[in-house]
Design a protein around this motif. Structure first.
Motif, PDB file in Angstrom:
ATOM      1  N   ILE A 551     -28.590 -24.560  34.593  1.00 12.34           N
ATOM      2  CA  ILE A 551     -27.459 -24.406  33.685  1.00 12.34           C
ATOM      3  C   ILE A 551     -27.733 -25.255  32.452  1.00 12.34           C
ATOM      4  O   ILE A 551     -27.954 -26.464  32.572  1.00 12.34           O
ATOM      5  CB  ILE A 551     -26.141 -24.847  34.346  1.00 12.34           C
ATOM      6  N   PRO A 552     -27.753 -24.669  31.258  1.00 12.01           N
ATOM      7  CA  PRO A 552     -27.950 -25.470  30.048  1.00 12.01           C
ATOM      8  C   PRO A 552     -26.709 -26.302  29.739  1.00 12.01           C
ATOM      9  O   PRO A 552     -25.584 -25.800  29.771  1.00 12.01           O
ATOM     10  CB  PRO A 552     -28.216 -24.426  28.959  1.00 12.01           C
ATOM     11  N   VAL A 553     -26.910 -27.564  29.462  1.00  8.29           N
ATOM     12  CA  VAL A 553     -25.817 -28.492  29.164  1.00  8.29           C
ATOM     13  C   VAL A 553     -26.090 -29.127  27.811  1.00  8.29           C
ATOM     14  O   VAL A 553     -27.167 -29.686  27.587  1.00  8.29           O
ATOM     15  CB  VAL A 553     -25.702 -29.583  30.246  1.00  8.29           C
ATOM     16  N   GLY A 567     -23.722 -39.207  31.424  1.00 10.77           N
ATOM     17  CA  GLY A 567     -23.043 -38.192  30.620  1.00 10.77           C
ATOM     18  C   GLY A 567     -23.512 -36.791  30.942  1.00 10.77           C
ATOM     19  O   GLY A 567     -22.719 -35.846  31.010  1.00 10.77           O
ATOM     20  N   LEU A 568     -24.836 -36.638  31.150  1.00 14.07           N
ATOM     21  CA  LEU A 568     -25.371 -35.333  31.528  1.00 14.07           C
ATOM     22  C   LEU A 568     -24.818 -34.877  32.867  1.00 14.07           C
ATOM     23  O   LEU A 568     -24.441 -33.706  33.035  1.00 14.07           O
ATOM     24  CB  LEU A 568     -26.900 -35.397  31.599  1.00 14.07           C
ATOM     25  N   GLY A 569     -24.779 -35.778  33.832  1.00 15.32           N
ATOM     26  CA  GLY A 569     -24.279 -35.420  35.160  1.00 15.32           C
ATOM     27  C   GLY A 569     -22.839 -34.954  35.122  1.00 15.32           C
ATOM     28  O   GLY A 569     -22.474 -33.960  35.759  1.00 15.32           O
ATOM     29  N   ALA A 570     -22.002 -35.668  34.362  1.00 15.07           N
ATOM     30  CA  ALA A 570     -20.589 -35.288  34.268  1.00 15.07           C
ATOM     31  C   ALA A 570     -20.435 -33.935  33.584  1.00 15.07           C
ATOM     32  O   ALA A 570     -19.633 -33.089  34.014  1.00 15.07           O
ATOM     33  CB  ALA A 570     -19.825 -36.367  33.502  1.00 15.07           C
ATOM     34  N   ALA A 571     -21.213 -33.705  32.505  1.00 17.78           N
ATOM     35  CA  ALA A 571     -21.125 -32.425  31.803  1.00 17.78           C
ATOM     36  C   ALA A 571     -21.627 -31.279  32.677  1.00 17.78           C
ATOM     37  O   ALA A 571     -21.056 -30.179  32.675  1.00 17.78           O
ATOM     38  CB  ALA A 571     -21.940 -32.492  30.507  1.00 17.78           C
ATOM     39  N   ASP A 573     -21.575 -31.144  36.019  1.00 17.38           N
ATOM     40  CA  ASP A 573     -20.579 -30.881  37.052  1.00 17.38           C
ATOM     41  C   ASP A 573     -19.413 -30.061  36.503  1.00 17.38           C
ATOM     42  O   ASP A 573     -18.936 -29.115  37.151  1.00 17.38           O
ATOM     43  CB  ASP A 573     -20.052 -32.196  37.633  1.00 17.38           C
ATOM     44  N   ALA A 574     -18.963 -30.397  35.294  1.00 19.23           N
ATOM     45  CA  ALA A 574     -17.842 -29.670  34.696  1.00 19.23           C
ATOM     46  C   ALA A 574     -18.215 -28.215  34.440  1.00 19.23           C
ATOM     47  O   ALA A 574     -17.420 -27.298  34.707  1.00 19.23           O
ATOM     48  CB  ALA A 574     -17.424 -30.352  33.393  1.00 19.23           C
ATOM     49  N   GLU A 575     -19.432 -27.980  33.935  1.00 17.56           N
ATOM     50  CA  GLU A 575     -19.864 -26.606  33.652  1.00 17.56           C
ATOM     51  C   GLU A 575     -20.089 -25.821  34.943  1.00 17.56           C
ATOM     52  O   GLU A 575     -19.730 -24.639  35.036  1.00 17.56           O
ATOM     53  CB  GLU A 575     -21.146 -26.635  32.809  1.00 17.56           C
ATOM     54  N   HIS A 576     -20.661 -26.469  35.956  1.00 12.72           N
ATOM     55  CA  HIS A 576     -20.891 -25.793  37.241  1.00 12.72           C
ATOM     56  C   HIS A 576     -19.558 -25.394  37.872  1.00 12.72           C
ATOM     57  O   HIS A 576     -19.412 -24.273  38.394  1.00 12.72           O
ATOM     58  CB  HIS A 576     -21.676 -26.725  38.174  1.00 12.72           C
ATOM     59  N   GLU A 577     -18.580 -26.281  37.803  1.00  8.78           N
ATOM     60  CA  GLU A 577     -17.270 -25.962  38.397  1.00  8.78           C
ATOM     61  C   GLU A 577     -16.568 -24.869  37.605  1.00  8.78           C
ATOM     62  O   GLU A 577     -15.897 -24.006  38.186  1.00  8.78           O
ATOM     63  CB  GLU A 577     -16.410 -27.215  38.450  1.00  8.78           C
ATOM     64  N   LEU A 583     -18.617 -27.593  43.548  1.00  4.04           N
ATOM     65  CA  LEU A 583     -19.700 -28.532  43.285  1.00  4.04           C
ATOM     66  C   LEU A 583     -20.486 -28.757  44.568  1.00  4.04           C
ATOM     67  O   LEU A 583     -19.976 -28.525  45.665  1.00  4.04           O
ATOM     68  CB  LEU A 583     -19.155 -29.874  42.775  1.00  4.04           C
ATOM     69  N   LEU A 584     -21.732 -29.197  44.435  1.00  5.26           N
ATOM     70  CA  LEU A 584     -22.563 -29.535  45.586  1.00  5.26           C
ATOM     71  C   LEU A 584     -22.827 -31.038  45.609  1.00  5.26           C
ATOM     72  O   LEU A 584     -22.716 -31.718  44.579  1.00  5.26           O
ATOM     73  CB  LEU A 584     -23.900 -28.782  45.526  1.00  5.26           C
TER      74      LEU A 584
END
Length: 687
Positions: A551-553, A567-571, A573-577, A583-584
């Protein structure tokens, strides 16, 4: 400041827009496209618009061009004979592909597999191997490479692709093959996969680079011809070409990297829509571009079009950055028909095209089309393009009679209304693909409509989607040329970096992004864009460890300079959800890095219309009748060029201009914004 010249070449017409950077005043021209040599149609349009504006061609300071040359080469099979050099054991990489067959369970039975752009007999393999970490496993066999290159030369190849396994990690072998090719195949253009797409996945990298080689000679020849013709016409302004991602690149760079131009045309419309939506104050909107054969839709969020990583043209899908445009086969020329088996009305995807065109064109067409339905219902006046095109209403009624008879309907108007309803539903499906299917509610967006046929259907689609207001910009039929003239230079760097978060730290990732940004910035500076005026955007492809897709973030500069991985991880997770609603717990993993560097937006003044009283009577052309909601009802036709800021046009009404026609339905009104856009809303909506 001088004049900016936007040029958009379509299959039927070439649109030219001349904009005075100081005042924002624009002049437009439509000329017939010249498929044999598109530069002829471009020059005809430039001469016409300069003559209409009363300026000399040498006063043009910038020529910005959206082109379909690369697209047409793919669609019409007119590309070069491509030779492909692969690593030993990978000769059939294009034939195997991803083993994906479109369609249902039995799709493989009826699907004619398209021939790869590089044929198997023009594909050779060379011993030598690079590992995934960039280490040399086996040296390149240069003697074998020379022999195979000579064999390709004997086969008459016109362009060469070099795509070796894992070259994204170490391009030494590809660069050496290119050096050998320069000796063995002088004059043959060479595309290296490590330059065109330095990312993992050998099939995507190979097919994208082969596509680049396939269209490169055609695009290079066109750019040279156009540049030479412009100079011969007294235009010394630099030529820039619109990329698929909506940015501009110099002509020479476009000729080297033509795979980045495959969606140059649709991208121009979206960037033009951003220009006018910004003036009207709507940063979030859906775009709806309806032409003669197809409709293109896209989503813009926060004033920025959503960008995709894949570009599809016909049966070909390549990994190239482009505006995320979806296309459906519904346009003004789409043919309505009633199959014998189902007796159910269908519209498209077959099209009457420009020749012979809809029956109403009077050029020999007899099939009932969407344009004919609009004529029958009174939505489309019988004179178009400022009176230059006359429509045959009786021919349209005769064509639509075949639908009424086949369906057992009481009138041709009922048949025409059915055609409009079905084509609108087809386009609604495309709009849902880029909104609902992506996790967005279309009711949270405005709807920007353009193209020659778009404003006729925009009000109905606003009602179907709940997207308000519906925005119809000035000159909607030439908005792609507006986009060409008002966008900015752009360049991009990318690389693969497969690392789990636990094996990576902020400094290492930040340094890799900085290296990519520097490379793109240097190339843009070489095109004349000063470093001080450049801005960079950052994108990282992420996945959960073990997933088979990324997924491009996007991350902003503050995140890059701060706690980058967090910051990347939070973004992510938000896009995946948002996309999948879950989420996994798996560890996150970096796959690809990408940096886009852009130059400044051009300083073109916004044109402001004089203030009106709210009464559009001065723009009234005549009274008419239209078929709406199952009955004939009185309506008015207005001349858009005479409408003033603040004027309110109540439906049912038809607003005409040189390049398009806007329909305002009963129960709705169109307010003229100071920028010139029409804002259509239901009468019961506040604001």
């Amino acid at each position: 400041m001088g004049y900016r010249l936007g040029v958009d070449v379509g299959g039927t017409f070439t649109d030219v827009l001349l904009v005075d950077e100081r005042t924002g005043v624009s002049h437009r021209a439509k000329t017939a496209s010249t498929p044999a040599d598109q530069s002829e149609g471009v020059l005809n349009g430039i001469r016409k618009v300069c003559r209409d504006a009363g300026i000399e061609t040498h006063e043009v300071a910038h020529v910005l061009h959206g082109t379909t040359v690369a697209t047409n080469a793919i669609l019409q099979g007119r590309g070069a004979r491509v030779g492909l050099v692969t690593t030993e054991g990978f000769r059939q990489v294009l034939q195997i592909g991803r083993s994906f067959v479109p369609g249902g369970l039995a799709g493989w039975i009826i699907w004619p597999k398209p021939e790869p752009l590089a044929r198997l007999e023009h594909t050779v393999e060379i011993p030598g191997r690079i590992a995934a970490d960039g280490a040399v496993v086996a040296p390149l066999d240069e003697d074998r490479a020379r022999a195979e290159l000579r064999r390709l030369g004997g086969a008459g190849i016109e362009a060469l692709t070099v795509s070796l396994i894992n070259s994204y990690a170490n391009d030494a072998h590809e660069r050496r093959v290119a050096e050998l090719a320069a000796e063995e195949l002088p004059g043959v253009p060479v595309s290296l996969s490590s330059r065109v797409l330095p990312e993992m996945r050998e099939y995507e990298r190979t097919v994208t680079t082969v596509a680049n080689s396939y269209v490169q000679p055609e695009v290079s020849r066109y750019v040279r011809n156009l540049d030479r013709s412009l100079s011969g016409s007294g235009i010394d302004a630099p030529l820039s070409v619109l990329r698929s991602d909506g940015g501009l690149t110099k002509a020479a760079k476009a000729a080297e990297d033509p795979v980045s131009l495959l969606l140059s045309g649709p991208a121009g419309g979206v960037t033009g829509a951003v220009w006018f939506a910004e003036q009207a104050g709507f940063p979030d909107f859906l775009t709806f571009d309806m032409g003669g054969t197809s409709t293109d839709v896209a989503l813009v969020l926060g004033g920025r079009p959503r960008i995709g990583r894949e570009t599809t043209v016909g049966d070909l899908t390549v990994r190239a950055t482009s505006v995320d445009v979806r296309t459906v086969g519904a346009g003004g020329g789409s043919i309505a028909h009633v199959p014998e088996l189902t007796r159910a009305l269908r519209v498209g995807p077959q099209s009457a095209g420009a020749d012979p065109g809809p029956a109403a064109y009077g050029a020999g067409g007899t099939d009932p089309t969407v344009t004919d339905a609009n004529v029958v219902l009174g939505y489309l006046p019988t004179r178009l393009a400022g009176g230059e095109i006359a429509l045959d209403a009786e021919a349209a009624r005769k064509a639509m009679r075949s639908i009424a008879d086949a369906m057992g309907l009481p009138s041709v108007e009922a048949a025409a209304a059915g055609v409009i309803d079905i084509v609108n539903e087809n386009m609604l499906g495309a709009l849902r693909l880029i909104s609902v299917r992506q996790g967005y509610d279309p009711r949270d967006f405005a709807l920007m409509s353009f193209g020659g046929a778009g404003p006729l259907h925009a009000n109905a689609l606003g009602r179907l989607t709940g997207s308000w207001p519906v925005i119809v910009p000035p000159s909607p039929g030439v908005l792609c040329a507006y986009g060409d003239a008002t966008t900015c230079p752009r360049d991009e760097s990318a690389r693969t970096m497969v690392r789990r978060f636990s094996t990576l730290d902020d400094d290492e990732l930040r340094a890799a992004l900085a290296e990519l940004a520097e490379a793109a910035a240097a190339r843009l500076e070489a095109e004349g864009v000063p470093r001080a005026s450049q801005t960079a955007t950052y994108q990282v492809d992420l996945r959960y460890h073990g997933q088979g897709f990324e997924i491009p973030v996007e991350v902003d500069r503050a995140t890059v300079d701060g706690e980058l991985l967090a910051g990347l991880g939070a973004a992510f997770d938000a896009e995946h959800e948002r996309l999948f609603s879950f989420l996994l717990g798996n560890e996150r993993e970096v796959i690809n890095l990408r940096v886009t560097v852009s130059g400044p937006r051009p300083q073109v003044a916004w044109r402001v219309l004089p203030e009106g009283s709210g009464d559009p009577s001065a723009a009234l052309v005549r009274e008419t009748e239209v078929w709406m909601d199952g009955a004939t009802t009185p309506a008015r036709i207005y001349d858009r060029s005479k409408l003033l800021s603040g004027d309110v046009v109540a439906g049912p009404a038809v607003v005409v201009e040189m390049d398009s026609t806007t329909l305002v339905l009963a129960g709705h009104s169109a307010t003229v914004h100071p920028s010139g856009s029409l804002l259509i809303r239901p009468l019961n909506e506040e604001g």
